[in-house]
Scaffold this active site. Structure first.
Site, PDB file in Angstrom:
ATOM      1  N   CYS B 165      30.822  27.450  43.187  1.00 17.80           N
ATOM      2  CA  CYS B 165      29.708  26.821  42.478  1.00 17.80           C
ATOM      3  C   CYS B 165      28.531  27.765  42.294  1.00 17.80           C
ATOM      4  O   CYS B 165      27.543  27.390  41.665  1.00 17.80           O
ATOM      5  CB  CYS B 165      29.277  25.560  43.207  1.00 17.80           C
ATOM      6  SG  CYS B 165      30.694  24.522  43.549  1.00 17.80           S
ATOM      7  N   HIS B 304      20.274  22.785  44.172  1.00 18.68           N
ATOM      8  CA  HIS B 304      21.720  22.710  43.965  1.00 18.68           C
ATOM      9  C   HIS B 304      22.148  21.239  43.979  1.00 18.68           C
ATOM     10  O   HIS B 304      22.929  20.813  43.155  1.00 18.68           O
ATOM     11  CB  HIS B 304      22.451  23.523  45.028  1.00 18.68           C
ATOM     12  CG  HIS B 304      23.920  23.658  44.764  1.00 18.68           C
ATOM     13  ND1 HIS B 304      24.404  24.257  43.634  1.00 18.68           N
ATOM     14  CD2 HIS B 304      25.004  23.234  45.461  1.00 18.68           C
ATOM     15  CE1 HIS B 304      25.738  24.210  43.645  1.00 18.68           C
ATOM     16  NE2 HIS B 304      26.122  23.594  44.740  1.00 18.68           N
ATOM     17  N   GLU B 315      20.076  21.525  52.185  1.00 18.84           N
ATOM     18  CA  GLU B 315      19.247  22.258  51.211  1.00 18.84           C
ATOM     19  C   GLU B 315      17.760  21.931  51.411  1.00 18.84           C
ATOM     20  O   GLU B 315      16.912  22.830  51.352  1.00 18.84           O
ATOM     21  CB  GLU B 315      19.682  21.906  49.786  1.00 18.84           C
ATOM     22  CG  GLU B 315      18.871  22.651  48.731  1.00 18.84           C
ATOM     23  CD  GLU B 315      19.424  22.480  47.314  1.00 18.84           C
ATOM     24  OE1 GLU B 315      20.266  21.573  47.107  1.00 18.84           O
ATOM     25  OE2 GLU B 315      19.018  23.251  46.436  1.00 18.84           O
ATOM     26  N   LYS B 336      21.793  17.647  38.472  1.00 17.04           N
ATOM     27  CA  LYS B 336      23.203  17.225  38.457  1.00 17.04           C
ATOM     28  C   LYS B 336      23.318  15.706  38.385  1.00 17.04           C
ATOM     29  O   LYS B 336      24.366  15.186  37.998  1.00 17.04           O
ATOM     30  CB  LYS B 336      23.939  17.733  39.705  1.00 17.04           C
ATOM     31  CG  LYS B 336      24.257  19.227  39.678  1.00 17.04           C
ATOM     32  CD  LYS B 336      25.171  19.611  40.838  1.00 17.04           C
ATOM     33  CE  LYS B 336      25.471  21.109  40.863  1.00 17.04           C
ATOM     34  NZ  LYS B 336      24.322  21.921  41.355  1.00 17.04           N
ATOM     35  N   HIS B 341      28.371  18.168  37.766  1.00 15.04           N
ATOM     36  CA  HIS B 341      28.579  19.460  38.414  1.00 15.04           C
ATOM     37  C   HIS B 341      29.527  20.303  37.559  1.00 15.04           C
ATOM     38  O   HIS B 341      30.732  20.065  37.547  1.00 15.04           O
ATOM     39  CB  HIS B 341      29.144  19.256  39.820  1.00 15.04           C
ATOM     40  CG  HIS B 341      29.074  20.484  40.681  1.00 15.04           C
ATOM     41  ND1 HIS B 341      29.170  21.748  40.171  1.00 15.04           N
ATOM     42  CD2 HIS B 341      28.907  20.626  42.014  1.00 15.04           C
ATOM     43  CE1 HIS B 341      29.066  22.635  41.161  1.00 15.04           C
ATOM     44  NE2 HIS B 341      28.903  21.971  42.288  1.00 15.04           N
ATOM     45  N   PHE B 401      30.759  26.448  47.905  1.00 18.94           N
ATOM     46  CA  PHE B 401      31.852  26.441  48.868  1.00 18.94           C
ATOM     47  C   PHE B 401      32.217  27.902  49.151  1.00 18.94           C
ATOM     48  O   PHE B 401      32.193  28.739  48.239  1.00 18.94           O
ATOM     49  CB  PHE B 401      33.078  25.728  48.294  1.00 18.94           C
ATOM     50  CG  PHE B 401      33.052  24.236  48.475  1.00 18.94           C
ATOM     51  CD1 PHE B 401      31.952  23.572  48.988  1.00 18.94           C
ATOM     52  CD2 PHE B 401      34.166  23.472  48.132  1.00 18.94           C
ATOM     53  CE1 PHE B 401      31.942  22.198  49.151  1.00 18.94           C
ATOM     54  CE2 PHE B 401      34.176  22.099  48.287  1.00 18.94           C
ATOM     55  CZ  PHE B 401      33.065  21.454  48.797  1.00 18.94           C
TER      56      PHE B 401
END
Lengths: 83, 416
Positions: B165, B304, B315, B336, B341, B401
């Site tokens: 990502c 994010h 985050e 998002k 995403h 990830f």
């Protein structure tokens, strides 16, 4: 489907070439068919006619070359071995 | 040589509904989601899941029919974004042009996944024993960057980054470094992904991180920072920036939309999928330091914010640690909630949104944020658009990830 019609359909699906330019004398490159696109077009002939065209064959330059070329493999018997 | 400044002279964000970049941004400011219920009835099984499909995207109109057959959908989306950004920058687009100082850096997590799936279906499910001769060039992971280079005559580096990502954010950051250090004058940077393959959706379902929904609830399915958040929404997406040496852009009178000033990159090295605030803090600090920015300078963070249980509070913890006493005044949103995403493209989508936010002094909200999870408090969550705040600098976070983190820092072109 005959060869010219198959080429015409291919051109309309894969290029923005004016179909009026499709004549037997026309050079494939001028119609937007480069060596890479030709692979896809030969694949379409193989699928449509249920034929097998070997890899080590000459590269046709004009529409008529291409038609003569694929017609050679269009028969009920397996394609002849090439040198 | 001293490091050069990097201008943004063009941008593009593909609108799933087929409208323009600016119109899409205006809808995002209004909190409008493009997430819909994605229903298929293909064998072996149908699917019904909230997702973003670019149903309004007309590839033939944007790229030209002649090129489409050689491109997987992720490449079609990417090329369309790159062309639009390039045209906005006012750079030339002549047939056969050769630009040795211009290159491309592209991000994609999945590459030509749809071409792979189509091939597997044909061979294992459709009983065929041969594939189209275009399969290789459709499926390869550098197809988008290669096609963009061909379309625009880019003779400098053609690079592809697969960093889950953070793919596109990494591509933009690495492109920025090439220009800073004089290795290129212009870089087309961004990302694209088309993840709505049957197997990809099933794989994400298996991780239990896909937000559920039906036809009525799908647009509200993605709820970052909300106590009832249920996960992410897969999205087809593409976005691109044209990055350019500042002096080069000025010399040709190009429109300068914003400045890219910092790129912070780090790795958590602790867990494959559980994010770690310490690694994120390192990336945030690095981006601020490279940009010569203090926490107090930052007027917006595009988070994010994927709406997973663990990701969101981690985050926010990282932001609290970096921004200290400024954190509670720091405008933060997770867009998002509206665009889903975009996997490897998402860093570019959010970078473009961040640049547009600076340009227009209009910060988009986190949609569906009717309530804030106590674990996610400590920043100024934007529940509606914030206009006229005088924002001068902003960050865009991408935390992937694999533990890879990439943070981009932007400054407004004309500080107010």
């Amino acid at each position: 489907m005959d060869a010219l019609e198959l080429i015409r359909q291919f051109l309309s699906e894969h290029t923005s070439t004016d179909p009026a330019r499709l004549t037997p004398e026309a050079r494939l490159a001028d119609l937007g068919i480069d060596s890479f696109t030709l692979l896809e077009l030969i694949f379409e002939f193989e699928e449509a006619w249920n034929i097998s065209i070997p890899n080590d064959t000459e590269t046709p330059e004009t529409v008529q070359d291409l038609i003569d070329f694929v017609e050679r493999f269009r028969s009920d018997t397996p394609a002849p071995p090439t040198a | 040589m001293t490091a050069r400044r990097v201008a943004i002279t063009g941008l593009s964000l593909i609108d799933p509904q087929g409208d323009s970049t600016e119109a899409y941004f205006a809808r995002l400011l209004d909190g409008q989601s493009v997430i819909r219920l994605h229903v298929t009835d293909d064998p072996p099984q149908g699917l019904s899941v909230p997702a973003v499909r670019c149903t309004g995207f007309d590839a033939a109109a944007r790229i030209g029919k002649a090129h489409l057959a050689t491109m997987d959908r992720y490449t079609q989306l990417g090329v369309a974004a790159a062309l639009e950004a390039w045209d906005q920058s006012g750079l030339p687009r002549e047939p056969g042009q050769d630009l040795p100082q211009a290159g491309v850096a592209w991000g994609s997590a999945l590459g030509g996944t749809l071409a792979y799936e189509q091939g597997y279906r044909a061979l294992w499910f459709g009983g065929q024993n041969r594939l189209s001769p275009l399969s290789v060039v459709q499926g390869m992971n550098n197809a988008a960057s290669a096609q963009i280079g061909i379309q625009l005559g880019l003779g400098n580096a053609s690079l592809t980054y697969t960093v889950a990502c953070a793919s596109a954010a990494t591509a933009i950051g690495e492109a920025f470094e090439r220009i800073r250090h004089g290795q290129a004058d212009i870089m087309v940077a961004g990302g694209s992904d088309a993840p709505l393959a049957f197997a990809v959706i099933r794989a994400w379902e298996a991780m239990r991180v896909l937000a559920p929904g039906n036809a009525d609830t799908a647009p509200q399915a993605c709820r970052p920072f909300h106590p009832q958040r249920r996960g992410l929404v897969l999205a087809e997406a593409a976005a691109a920036l044209v990055l350019e040496d500042w002096a080069h852009a000025q010399a040709r009178g190009a429109p300068i939309l914003a400045e890219l000033v910092g790129y912070g990159v780090s790795t958590d090295h602790t867990h494959l999928v559980r994010p770690d605030a310490t690694g994120q803090v390192r990336a945030l600090h690095a981006a601020l330091a490279q940009g010569g920015l203090d926490p107090a300078d930052i007027g917006y963070v595009n988070a994010h914010g994927t709406a997973t249980r663990e990701g969101d509070p981690t985050e926010i913890e990282a932001l609290r640690r970096v921004f200290g006493s400024h954190a509670e005044h720091l405008p933060v949103s997770a867009t998002k909630s509206m665009h889903g995403h975009g996997m490897g493209a998402t860093g570019a989508v959010e970078a473009v949104i961040t640049v547009l936010a600076l340009q227009h002094d209009a910060l988009p909200p986190t949609a569906q944020l009717t309530e804030i999870d106590p674990a996610c408090t400590g920043v100024r969550h934007l529940r509606t658009a914030l206009r006229g705040s005088g924002v001068r600098a902003a960050l865009s976070n991408a935390f992937a990830f694999g533990g890879s983190n990439a943070v981009l820092a932007f400054k407004a072109a004309h500080p107010v």
